[in-house]
Design an enzyme around this catalytic site. Structure first.
Site, mmCIF file in Angstrom:
data_model
loop_
_atom_site.group_PDB
_atom_site.id
_atom_site.type_symbol
_atom_site.label_atom_id
_atom_site.label_comp_id
_atom_site.label_asym_id
_atom_site.label_seq_id
_atom_site.Cartn_x
_atom_site.Cartn_y
_atom_site.Cartn_z
ATOM 1 C CG HIS A 1 -6.064 6.221 0.418
ATOM 2 N ND1 HIS A 1 -6.248 6.674 1.676
ATOM 3 C CD2 HIS A 1 -4.907 5.727 0.223
ATOM 4 C CE1 HIS A 1 -5.052 6.419 2.365
ATOM 5 N NE2 HIS A 1 -4.173 5.679 1.404
ATOM 6 C CG HIS B 1 0.449 6.189 -0.609
ATOM 7 N ND1 HIS B 1 -0.438 7.118 -0.985
ATOM 8 C CD2 HIS B 1 0.139 5.606 0.579
ATOM 9 C CE1 HIS B 1 -1.657 7.016 -0.212
ATOM 10 N NE2 HIS B 1 -1.301 6.094 0.716
ATOM 11 C CG HIS C 1 -1.931 1.090 1.343
ATOM 12 N ND1 HIS C 1 -3.084 1.062 1.092
ATOM 13 C CD2 HIS C 1 -1.562 2.482 1.866
ATOM 14 C CE1 HIS C 1 -3.734 2.454 1.342
ATOM 15 N NE2 HIS C 1 -2.750 3.174 1.770
ATOM 16 C CD GLU C 2 1.803 3.600 3.552
ATOM 17 O OE1 GLU C 2 2.084 4.579 2.999
ATOM 18 O OE2 GLU C 2 0.707 3.396 4.317
#
Length: 223
Positions: free
Chosen positions: A111, A105, A101-102
């Site tokens: 999101h 980014h 998930h990170e």
């Protein structure tokens, strides 16, 4: 495209930094190093060109509301790897999902749908790469056989992501709430149901990660 050897050097975690003021920093460093050297994670990083300056941890008592944070699109990625009571470490597979998930980014701050699409792609790439490894090949084209089935999760700390376990017995298997009976289904039907259940489970887990991602609190500014 950079050569394989040069990309291995460039697209990686350049520093591993546990928090020395917390208990057992050597064990924390080993946990972070395992994440950094994870073959599925390395595959995604080299495929998408992610170069991360520092991989470090979040102290649960300092950031109780966070599971992960990406600062300045990959300058620092911080993960909560410890249990709330500091008596151990969170389940590796859950922390790895937060890391994926990170990493997303590094491209998208908010999101939004763009983020969710790329994050889903990254998760799929990790699973497909692992499956190819288990099949004895690193090639991801023309993969045959059953759909990847994640192992059941248990023993997760109360601050971790909710577990969705498999229930065996009764002639079927329960994945993310969908029961799969093996007798009456064709192989393709079974594959489709497993894939659907796995996708729904990952979507629920991703919702939990989003709610405990520091980039959401920063409105994407620190990603």
């Amino acid at each position: 495209m950079a050569s394989s050897s040069s990309s291995n050097l460039q697209f990686r975690f350049h520093q591993i930094k546990p928090l020395e003021h917390l208990p057992k920093p050597a064990e924390a460093k080993a946990f972070l190093t395992r994440l950094a050297n994870d073959s599925g994670i390395m595959h995604v990083m080299q495929k998408h060109g992610y170069s991360i300056g520092v991989l470090t941890e979040l102290a649960p008592h300092e950031y109780p509301e966070l599971l992960g944070l990406n600062t300045n699109k990959g300058q620092i990625i911080s993960l909560r790897i410890r249990t709330n009571a500091y008596d151990g470490f969170r389940l590796y597979s859950d922390v790895r999902k937060v890391l994926v998930h990170e990493l997303t980014h590094c491209v998208w701050g908010d999101h939004d749908d763009n983020f969710k699409k790329l994050n889903s792609q990254h998760n799929r790439e990790v699973l497909e790469f692992e499956r190819a490894q288990k099949a004895g090949t690193h090639s991801l084209s023309g993969i045959t056989g059953d759909v990847y089935e994640p192992e059941a999760s248990s023993g997760i700390d109360s601050g971790a992501i909710g577990a969705h376990s498999q229930v065996l017995g009764g002639g079927g298997r329960r994945l993310g709430g969908a029961e799969i009976t093996s007798n009456a289904l064709t192989r393709e039907e079974r594959r489709a149901r497993i894939l659907d259940a796995t996708t729904k489970r990952l979507q629920l887990e991703e919702k939990d990660i989003e709610e405990m991602c520091g980039n959401a609190e920063a409105g994407g500014s620190s990603s």
